[in-house]
Design a protein around this motif. Structure first.
Motif, PDB file in Angstrom:
ATOM      1  N   ALA A 227      -5.092  -3.092  -9.040  1.00  0.00           N
ATOM      2  CA  ALA A 227      -4.739  -1.861  -8.328  1.00  0.00           C
ATOM      3  C   ALA A 227      -6.006  -1.135  -7.887  1.00  0.00           C
ATOM      4  CB  ALA A 227      -3.896  -0.957  -9.222  1.00  0.00           C
ATOM      5  N   SER A 228      -5.885  -0.327  -6.840  1.00  0.00           N
ATOM      6  CA  SER A 228      -7.075   0.335  -6.313  1.00  0.00           C
ATOM      7  C   SER A 228      -6.720   1.677  -5.697  1.00  0.00           C
ATOM      8  CB  SER A 228      -7.744  -0.540  -5.246  1.00  0.00           C
ATOM      9  OG  SER A 228      -6.873  -0.718  -4.140  1.00  0.00           O
ATOM     10  N   VAL A 229      -7.710   2.548  -5.660  1.00  0.00           N
ATOM     11  CA  VAL A 229      -7.634   3.785  -4.885  1.00  0.00           C
ATOM     12  C   VAL A 229      -8.775   3.747  -3.885  1.00  0.00           C
ATOM     13  CG1 VAL A 229      -7.805   6.306  -4.910  1.00  0.00           C
ATOM     14  CG2 VAL A 229      -6.583   5.125  -6.751  1.00  0.00           C
ATOM     15  N   THR A 230      -8.454   3.805  -2.600  1.00  0.00           N
ATOM     16  CA  THR A 230      -9.460   3.799  -1.542  1.00  0.00           C
ATOM     17  C   THR A 230      -9.451   5.157  -0.856  1.00  0.00           C
ATOM     18  OG1 THR A 230      -9.214   1.421  -1.174  1.00  0.00           O
ATOM     19  CG2 THR A 230     -10.243   2.707   0.589  1.00  0.00           C
ATOM     20  N   ILE A 231     -10.574   5.850  -0.920  1.00  0.00           N
ATOM     21  CA  ILE A 231     -10.694   7.179  -0.328  1.00  0.00           C
ATOM     22  C   ILE A 231     -11.471   7.031   0.971  1.00  0.00           C
ATOM     23  CG2 ILE A 231     -11.359   9.575  -0.744  1.00  0.00           C
ATOM     24  CD1 ILE A 231     -11.704   8.609  -3.781  1.00  0.00           C
ATOM     25  N   GLN A 232     -10.781   7.159   2.090  1.00  0.00           N
ATOM     26  CA  GLN A 232     -11.431   7.013   3.378  1.00  0.00           C
ATOM     27  C   GLN A 232     -12.162   8.295   3.778  1.00  0.00           C
ATOM     28  OE1 GLN A 232      -8.438   5.632   6.151  1.00  0.00           O
ATOM     29  NE2 GLN A 232      -8.341   3.599   5.225  1.00  0.00           N
ATOM     30  N   ASP A 233     -12.985   8.202   4.793  1.00  0.00           N
ATOM     31  CA  ASP A 233     -13.727   9.361   5.287  1.00  0.00           C
ATOM     32  C   ASP A 233     -12.765  10.492   5.626  1.00  0.00           C
ATOM     33  OD1 ASP A 233     -15.785  10.951   6.156  1.00  0.00           O
ATOM     34  OD2 ASP A 233     -15.954  10.004   8.121  1.00  0.00           O
ATOM     35  N   GLY A 234     -12.949  11.657   5.012  1.00  0.00           N
ATOM     36  CA  GLY A 234     -12.056  12.786   5.240  1.00  0.00           C
ATOM     37  C   GLY A 234     -10.938  12.895   4.226  1.00  0.00           C
TER      38      GLY A 234
ATOM     39  N   GLY B  96      -2.340  -0.783  -3.812  1.00  0.00           N
ATOM     40  CA  GLY B  96      -3.459   0.010  -3.344  1.00  0.00           C
ATOM     41  C   GLY B  96      -2.985   1.358  -2.823  1.00  0.00           C
ATOM     42  N   ILE B  97      -3.615   2.429  -3.303  1.00  0.00           N
ATOM     43  CA  ILE B  97      -3.388   3.760  -2.743  1.00  0.00           C
ATOM     44  C   ILE B  97      -4.524   4.041  -1.769  1.00  0.00           C
ATOM     45  CG2 ILE B  97      -3.276   6.234  -3.238  1.00  0.00           C
ATOM     46  CD1 ILE B  97      -2.031   5.609  -5.891  1.00  0.00           C
ATOM     47  N   VAL B  98      -4.176   4.316  -0.520  1.00  0.00           N
ATOM     48  CA  VAL B  98      -5.166   4.567   0.521  1.00  0.00           C
ATOM     49  C   VAL B  98      -5.058   6.027   0.937  1.00  0.00           C
ATOM     50  CG1 VAL B  98      -5.988   3.955   2.820  1.00  0.00           C
ATOM     51  CG2 VAL B  98      -5.048   2.181   1.316  1.00  0.00           C
ATOM     52  N   ILE B  99      -6.129   6.787   0.734  1.00  0.00           N
ATOM     53  CA  ILE B  99      -6.151   8.196   1.095  1.00  0.00           C
ATOM     54  C   ILE B  99      -6.872   8.324   2.430  1.00  0.00           C
ATOM     55  CG2 ILE B  99      -6.723  10.522   0.320  1.00  0.00           C
ATOM     56  CD1 ILE B  99      -7.051   9.328  -2.516  1.00  0.00           C
ATOM     57  N   GLN B 100      -6.114   8.564   3.481  1.00  0.00           N
ATOM     58  CA  GLN B 100      -6.698   8.673   4.812  1.00  0.00           C
ATOM     59  C   GLN B 100      -7.274  10.067   5.045  1.00  0.00           C
ATOM     60  OE1 GLN B 100      -3.533   7.440   7.490  1.00  0.00           O
ATOM     61  NE2 GLN B 100      -3.991   5.278   7.169  1.00  0.00           N
ATOM     62  N   SER B 101      -7.944  10.248   6.170  1.00  0.00           N
ATOM     63  CA  SER B 101      -8.522  11.539   6.517  1.00  0.00           C
ATOM     64  C   SER B 101      -7.440  12.617   6.527  1.00  0.00           C
ATOM     65  CB  SER B 101      -9.186  11.466   7.892  1.00  0.00           C
ATOM     66  OG  SER B 101      -9.712  12.724   8.261  1.00  0.00           O
TER      67      SER B 101
ATOM     68  N   GLN C  29       0.821  -1.201   0.000  1.00  0.00           N
ATOM     69  CA  GLN C  29       0.000   0.000   0.000  1.00  0.00           C
ATOM     70  C   GLN C  29       0.861   1.259   0.000  1.00  0.00           C
ATOM     71  OE1 GLN C  29      -2.600  -0.230   3.436  1.00  0.00           O
ATOM     72  NE2 GLN C  29      -4.209  -1.223   2.250  1.00  0.00           N
ATOM     73  N   LEU C  30       0.362   2.281  -0.693  1.00  0.00           N
ATOM     74  CA  LEU C  30       0.878   3.634  -0.571  1.00  0.00           C
ATOM     75  C   LEU C  30      -0.176   4.414   0.193  1.00  0.00           C
ATOM     76  CD1 LEU C  30       2.751   6.024  -1.145  1.00  0.00           C
ATOM     77  CD2 LEU C  30       1.687   6.233  -3.394  1.00  0.00           C
ATOM     78  N   VAL C  31       0.147   4.813   1.418  1.00  0.00           N
ATOM     79  CA  VAL C  31      -0.824   5.473   2.297  1.00  0.00           C
ATOM     80  C   VAL C  31      -0.556   6.969   2.314  1.00  0.00           C
ATOM     81  CG1 VAL C  31      -1.699   5.660   4.660  1.00  0.00           C
ATOM     82  CG2 VAL C  31      -1.073   3.417   3.731  1.00  0.00           C
ATOM     83  N   LEU C  32      -1.575   7.751   1.964  1.00  0.00           N
ATOM     84  CA  LEU C  32      -1.497   9.201   2.058  1.00  0.00           C
ATOM     85  C   LEU C  32      -2.152   9.590   3.376  1.00  0.00           C
ATOM     86  CD1 LEU C  32      -2.488  10.191  -1.590  1.00  0.00           C
ATOM     87  CD2 LEU C  32      -0.262   9.497  -0.697  1.00  0.00           C
ATOM     88  N   ALA C  33      -1.318   9.872   4.379  1.00  0.00           N
ATOM     89  CA  ALA C  33      -1.803  10.156   5.723  1.00  0.00           C
ATOM     90  C   ALA C  33      -2.240  11.614   5.840  1.00  0.00           C
ATOM     91  CB  ALA C  33      -0.717   9.823   6.744  1.00  0.00           C
ATOM     92  N   ASN C  34      -2.696  11.988   7.012  1.00  0.00           N
ATOM     93  CA  ASN C  34      -3.135  13.361   7.269  1.00  0.00           C
ATOM     94  C   ASN C  34      -2.026  14.349   6.903  1.00  0.00           C
ATOM     95  OD1 ASN C  34      -4.637  15.555   8.245  1.00  0.00           O
ATOM     96  ND2 ASN C  34      -3.759  15.355  10.285  1.00  0.00           N
ATOM     97  N   GLY C  35      -2.341  15.314   6.041  1.00  0.00           N
ATOM     98  CA  GLY C  35      -1.359  16.302   5.618  1.00  0.00           C
ATOM     99  C   GLY C  35      -0.605  15.944   4.362  1.00  0.00           C
ATOM    100  N   ALA C  36      -0.744  14.716   3.880  1.00  0.00           N
ATOM    101  CA  ALA C  36      -0.043  14.286   2.668  1.00  0.00           C
ATOM    102  C   ALA C  36      -0.760  14.794   1.429  1.00  0.00           C
ATOM    103  CB  ALA C  36       0.062  12.769   2.621  1.00  0.00           C
TER     104      ALA C  36
END
Length: 230
Positions: free
Chosen positions: A174-181, A149-154, A128-135
């Motif tokens: 491959a996937s893009v998951t857009i989490q709440d926020g 998987g690219i995971v876009i966190q709040s 996973q490539l995680v885009l955390a808060n502020g990324a």
């Protein structure tokens, strides 16, 4: 005299402390090897959370443990994060003029700062490539995402801003998951294409902010939150 000696000692300690907190630039200096080996780095030390890690010249840096760096620079190099490895970095810089920078592996790469994905050969592997808060990850041209998987966190943002012939390719699951926020903002009419089971799952904000034009979205989209198209 005692006062002067104490003052001098305090200044010396402050100087040494300040110097030790300065970021070091560590160059990965073997053709293929582990991030966790001090001898693989030009500094003779494993880069820490305050250091800049540089992978260049076709070298392959492999992460298999939990590590962090202030930033990561790829200059024609490959970063492989393999499970159970986790690398957290404040930013990613790509400096090669050709598409010879690669990110792959089965582990997790977590971004907390800025990443402009150009020029990038591919993002691959089952991790996973995680885009955390502020990324903020910006894709200004074509990108090839294989399996990962690219995971876009709040508080995380993925921007697709390609203005000329380009494609945002999600392939082989491959996937893009857009989490709440989280936010996936498409400021482009260049297509998001897919092959072999690629998906976009939106539980945050998936928006087309560019006015006019038609955006073709190839992956299957599962939407449970805000889908906004201008």
């Amino acid at each position: 005299m005692m006062f002067l000696r104490s003052t001098f000692t305090a200044i010396a300690v402050l100087f040494l402390t300040t110097f030790s907190l300065q970021a070091a630039t560590a160059n990965f200096q073997v053709s293929s090897g582990n991030f966790n080996v001090p001898a693989n780095w030009s500094t003779g030390q494993i880069p820490g959370s305050g250091d800049i890690a540089v992978v260049a010249g076709g070298n392959v840096c492999i992460v298999t443990e939990t590590r962090s760096s202030a930033s990561l620079t790829l200059t024609g190099g490959t970063l492989t994060v393999n499970s159970p490895g986790i690398l957290t970095t404040g930013g990613i810089t790509l400096n090669a003029n050709t598409f010879t920078n690669f990110i792959n592996g089965t582990g997790t790469l977590t971004l907390t700062g800025n990443f402009t994905a150009q020029p990038l050969g591919s993002i691959a592997g089952t991790g996973q490539l995680v885009l955390a808060n502020g990324a903020v990850m910006t894709v200004p041209s074509s990108i090839n995402i294989q399996q990962r998987g690219i995971v876009i966190q709040s508080g995380g943002t993925l921007n697709y801003t390609a203005s000329s012939t380009a494609s945002f390719l999600l392939a082989n699951g491959a996937s893009v998951t857009i989490q709440d926020g989280g936010t996936f903002d498409v400021n482009s009419v260049q297509p998001i294409t897919a092959s072999n089971g690629a998906t976009i799952v939106n539980a945050g904000t998936f928006t087309k902010s560019s006015a006019g034009g038609t955006l073709n979205v190839g992956p299957a989209v599962t939407n449970t939150k805000l889908l906004h198209i201008q």
